[in-house]
Design a protein around this motif. Structure first.
Motif, mmCIF file in Angstrom:
data_model
loop_
_atom_site.group_PDB
_atom_site.id
_atom_site.type_symbol
_atom_site.label_atom_id
_atom_site.label_comp_id
_atom_site.label_asym_id
_atom_site.label_seq_id
_atom_site.Cartn_x
_atom_site.Cartn_y
_atom_site.Cartn_z
ATOM 1 N N ALA A 154 0.831 -1.209 0.000
ATOM 2 C CA ALA A 154 0.000 0.000 0.000
ATOM 3 C C ALA A 154 0.865 1.258 0.000
ATOM 4 N N LEU A 155 2.009 1.199 0.675
ATOM 5 C CA LEU A 155 2.909 2.350 0.734
ATOM 6 C C LEU A 155 3.446 2.738 -0.637
ATOM 7 N N THR A 156 3.506 1.771 -1.549
ATOM 8 C CA THR A 156 4.082 2.031 -2.870
ATOM 9 C C THR A 156 3.053 2.518 -3.876
ATOM 10 N N ASP A 157 1.795 2.691 -3.444
ATOM 11 C CA ASP A 157 0.731 3.080 -4.366
ATOM 12 C C ASP A 157 0.001 4.297 -3.824
ATOM 13 N N ASN A 158 0.146 5.456 -4.502
ATOM 14 C CA ASN A 158 -0.530 6.668 -4.049
ATOM 15 C C ASN A 158 -2.047 6.553 -4.139
ATOM 16 N N GLY A 159 -2.539 5.560 -4.881
ATOM 17 C CA GLY A 159 -3.975 5.342 -4.965
ATOM 18 C C GLY A 159 -4.538 4.565 -3.789
ATOM 19 N N SER A 160 -3.649 4.123 -2.880
ATOM 20 C CA SER A 160 -4.085 3.326 -1.718
ATOM 21 C C SER A 160 -3.998 4.129 -0.428
ATOM 22 N N MET A 161 -4.303 5.421 -0.505
ATOM 23 C CA MET A 161 -4.138 6.291 0.662
ATOM 24 C C MET A 161 -5.018 5.882 1.831
ATOM 25 N N LEU A 162 -6.246 5.440 1.549
ATOM 26 C CA LEU A 162 -7.123 5.023 2.648
ATOM 27 C C LEU A 162 -6.527 3.852 3.416
ATOM 28 N N GLN A 163 -5.860 2.935 2.710
ATOM 29 C CA GLN A 163 -5.204 1.803 3.367
ATOM 30 C C GLN A 163 -4.058 2.289 4.253
ATOM 31 N N VAL A 164 -3.292 3.242 3.738
ATOM 32 C CA VAL A 164 -2.179 3.805 4.513
ATOM 33 C C VAL A 164 -2.713 4.522 5.755
ATOM 34 N N ILE A 165 -3.797 5.299 5.572
ATOM 35 C CA ILE A 165 -4.408 6.006 6.703
ATOM 36 C C ILE A 165 -4.906 5.013 7.749
ATOM 37 N N PHE A 166 -5.559 3.934 7.304
ATOM 38 C CA PHE A 166 -6.097 2.922 8.217
ATOM 39 C C PHE A 166 -4.986 2.316 9.075
ATOM 40 N N PHE A 167 -3.887 1.881 8.435
ATOM 41 C CA PHE A 167 -2.818 1.234 9.178
ATOM 42 C C PHE A 167 -2.081 2.222 10.091
ATOM 43 N N SER A 168 -1.930 3.463 9.616
ATOM 44 C CA SER A 168 -1.270 4.480 10.438
ATOM 45 C C SER A 168 -2.084 4.776 11.694
ATOM 46 N N ILE A 169 -3.426 4.804 11.544
ATOM 47 C CA ILE A 169 -4.294 5.000 12.718
ATOM 48 C C ILE A 169 -4.127 3.840 13.695
ATOM 49 N N LEU A 170 -4.037 2.614 13.182
ATOM 50 C CA LEU A 170 -3.831 1.451 14.047
ATOM 51 C C LEU A 170 -2.531 1.561 14.834
ATOM 52 N N ILE A 171 -1.457 1.995 14.148
ATOM 53 C CA ILE A 171 -0.174 2.164 14.843
ATOM 54 C C ILE A 171 -0.299 3.228 15.923
ATOM 55 N N GLY A 172 -0.958 4.350 15.600
ATOM 56 C CA GLY A 172 -1.144 5.420 16.580
ATOM 57 C C GLY A 172 -1.921 4.950 17.792
ATOM 58 N N ILE A 173 -2.986 4.165 17.565
ATOM 59 C CA ILE A 173 -3.771 3.617 18.680
ATOM 60 C C ILE A 173 -2.924 2.651 19.508
ATOM 61 N N GLY A 174 -2.124 1.833 18.826
ATOM 62 C CA GLY A 174 -1.241 0.903 19.533
ATOM 63 C C GLY A 174 -0.261 1.630 20.441
ATOM 64 N N ILE A 175 0.251 2.759 19.967
ATOM 65 C CA ILE A 175 1.189 3.559 20.779
ATOM 66 C C ILE A 175 0.494 4.081 22.035
ATOM 67 N N ILE A 176 -0.771 4.520 21.876
ATOM 68 C CA ILE A 176 -1.522 5.029 23.028
ATOM 69 C C ILE A 176 -1.729 3.934 24.080
ATOM 70 N N LEU A 177 -1.929 2.693 23.629
ATOM 71 C CA LEU A 177 -2.307 1.601 24.532
ATOM 72 C C LEU A 177 -1.130 0.990 25.294
ATOM 73 N N ILE A 178 0.109 1.245 24.857
ATOM 74 C CA ILE A 178 1.253 0.690 25.601
ATOM 75 C C ILE A 178 1.774 1.728 26.594
ATOM 76 N N LYS A 179 2.648 1.286 27.491
ATOM 77 C CA LYS A 179 3.188 2.184 28.512
ATOM 78 C C LYS A 179 3.973 3.321 27.864
ATOM 79 N N GLU A 180 3.912 4.498 28.511
ATOM 80 C CA GLU A 180 4.547 5.681 27.936
ATOM 81 C C GLU A 180 6.051 5.525 27.788
ATOM 82 N N GLU A 181 6.677 4.829 28.755
ATOM 83 C CA GLU A 181 8.132 4.656 28.657
ATOM 84 C C GLU A 181 8.508 3.748 27.488
ATOM 85 N N ASP A 182 7.597 2.833 27.126
ATOM 86 C CA ASP A 182 7.865 1.958 25.983
ATOM 87 C C ASP A 182 7.602 2.676 24.651
ATOM 88 N N SER A 183 6.614 3.568 24.649
ATOM 89 C CA SER A 183 6.254 4.247 23.395
ATOM 90 C C SER A 183 7.111 5.469 23.110
#
Length: 440
Positions: free
Chosen positions: A159-188
């Motif tokens: 998906a990263l290699t295709d500018n037409g797949s922006m929604l997929q990139v946005i979806f996965f980036s949101i998942l990573i951001g949520i994952g960062i919120i859910l782990i301990k601050e010292e780990d993130s």
């Protein structure tokens, strides 16, 4: 001691000069018969400029979304901001489609096209229409939930290699951001630090790319001038083109201006001045995706929208918010029906509002994608898809204008969401060479 006067031209003036010179140069070369010279030796520099912007668009979305969501530190804020964003985007799109239908029914641009001009247009662009119809058929053959399936990538790196797949990139980036919120601050902390550092690097790269913007838009507009069809074909389409321009102008100078002032109590024309380089770039490239890096830089640094809002609202808007495309599809559908003497009932026109809204959301943020979606709108309304040939001759310049509206709408909604969250600040402009040379 006399004060130091900065004689440097502002970026938007440089881009405007490049645009004017490009139009004049292209027109002159066209009249002198040097079309091949422009196509082979001038246009490639414009293509390189667009490629450079697209190169940085996906990395920018990834790092800005991840850092923006990580800074929220609360998952409930994500759903709150996301809900507001989608509601505002849907609202502006419905207004755009409705305005298009009203203008097309009042002005009736199809009545200005003679039968001879219509027949000539249908014959001239029949091959182009066939291509668009095939692309639309592929889109229609997929299931009703295919857009939902397309949001979830089976391979993030693909998906990263295709500018037409922006929604997929946005979806996965949101998942990573949520994952960062859910782990301990010292780990993130090291992960967040990395992405924040990369965000700063990418913004500097954007500043460097924008140094070439005047030359890039010069090349793009010079190439456009030598590619415009015969002017005799265009005369019958003036009423249609002016109707679309009137609709686009109404959105910018009345609708967006009004809601911006009501919500922020700021001067809307100062806002337009702040985002002008992004608007000019949108006009030159006809691509919301290519313009996205500049839109984010102008909205955050020059308008004052907080990074955590801009990094979420703007990439989403570049993918699903297409007000310019929506109003164009409404006017184009009515125009084609009028030329072909097809009377549309009120219920059929109301369905155009629904279909054009959904189709504009499905339009890729790339040049002329709205033309493919227009085939679907025409099919739903019972209008022959071959009528697409009637508007092909002026689609490119109108595509440039509607991209300006798309970018303006994205920026306006970002400001509104930021204001509602108390995250609209005073501008803090950064320059590409502010840290150079390094202090020792």
């Amino acid at each position: 001691m006399r004060p130091k006067i900065d004689m440097k031209l502002a970026l938007h003036w440089k881009i405007l000069i490049g645009m004017v010179l490009g139009i004049v140069f292209g027109y002159t070369m066209n009249n002198l018969g040097f079309n091949d010279f422009v196509a082979n030796w001038i246009k490639p520099f414009g293509t390189i400029f667009i490629n450079a912007l697209k190169l940085i668009a996906v990395p920018l979305i990834v790092v800005s979304l991840i850092t923006g969501i990580a800074d929220l530190k609360d998952i409930s804020k994500i759903s709150k901001i996301g809900g507001k964003t989608i509601i505002f985007y849907l609202f502006t799109t419905v207004v755009a489609v409705s305005l298009g239908l009203i203008l097309a029914n009042v002005i009736q641009p199809g009545n200005f096209v003679s039968a001879e001009a219509g027949a000539q247009l249908l014959e001239t662009f029949k091959d182009d229409v066939s291509t668009k119809i095939l692309m639309a058929d592929e889109h229609k053959s997929s299931g009703p939930l295919q857009p939902l399936i397309d949001i979830v990538p089976d391979n993030f790196f693909k998906a990263l290699t295709d500018n037409g797949s922006m929604l997929q990139v946005i979806f996965f980036s949101i998942l990573i951001g949520i994952g960062i919120i859910l782990i301990k601050e010292e780990d993130s902390k090291p992960v967040v630090g990395f992405f924040k550092g990369m965000n700063g690097v990418i913004l500097k790269i954007i500043d460097l790319i924008m140094l070439a913007a005047p030359y890039g838009v010069f090349s793009l507009l010079a190439a456009l001038m030598v590619e415009i069809p015969d002017s005799s074909i265009l005369k019958g389409l003036v009423a249609y083109a002016l109707t679309v321009v009137l609709g686009l102008g109404t959105l910018i100078f009345f609708f967006y201006t009004s809601i911006f002032y009501v919500v922020t109590k700021r001067n809307p024309f100062e806002f337009y001045k702040q985002i002008l380089p992004a608007q000019l770039l949108a006009f030159s490239t006809s691509s919301s995706a290519a313009t996205l890096p500049v839109t984010m830089e102008r909205v955050t640094e020059h308008v004052g929208v907080d990074d955590e809002i801009a990094s979420f609202v703007l990439p989403l808007g570049a993918t699903i918010n297409m007000d310019g495309t929506a109003i164009y599809q409404a006017i184009a559908a009515i125009f084609i029906a009028q030329v072909m003497n097809i009377d549309l009932t009120i219920s059929e026109q109301l369905m155009i509002i629904v279909t054009a809204t959904l189709a504009s959301i499905g339009s890729a943020a790339v040049p002329s994608a709205g033309m493919v979606m227009l085939v679907i709108v025409l099919g739903q309304a019972g209008i022959p898809e071959a009528g697409l040939a009637l508007i092909f001759a002026v689609d490119r310049p109108l595509d440039m204008l509607r991209t300006v509206v798309n970018v303006t709408s994205d920026s306006t909604v970002a400001v509104i969401v930021a204001k509602s969250e108390g995250l609209l600040h005073d501008p803090k402009i950064k320059y590409w060479d502010e840290n150079y040379p390094p202090k020792i």
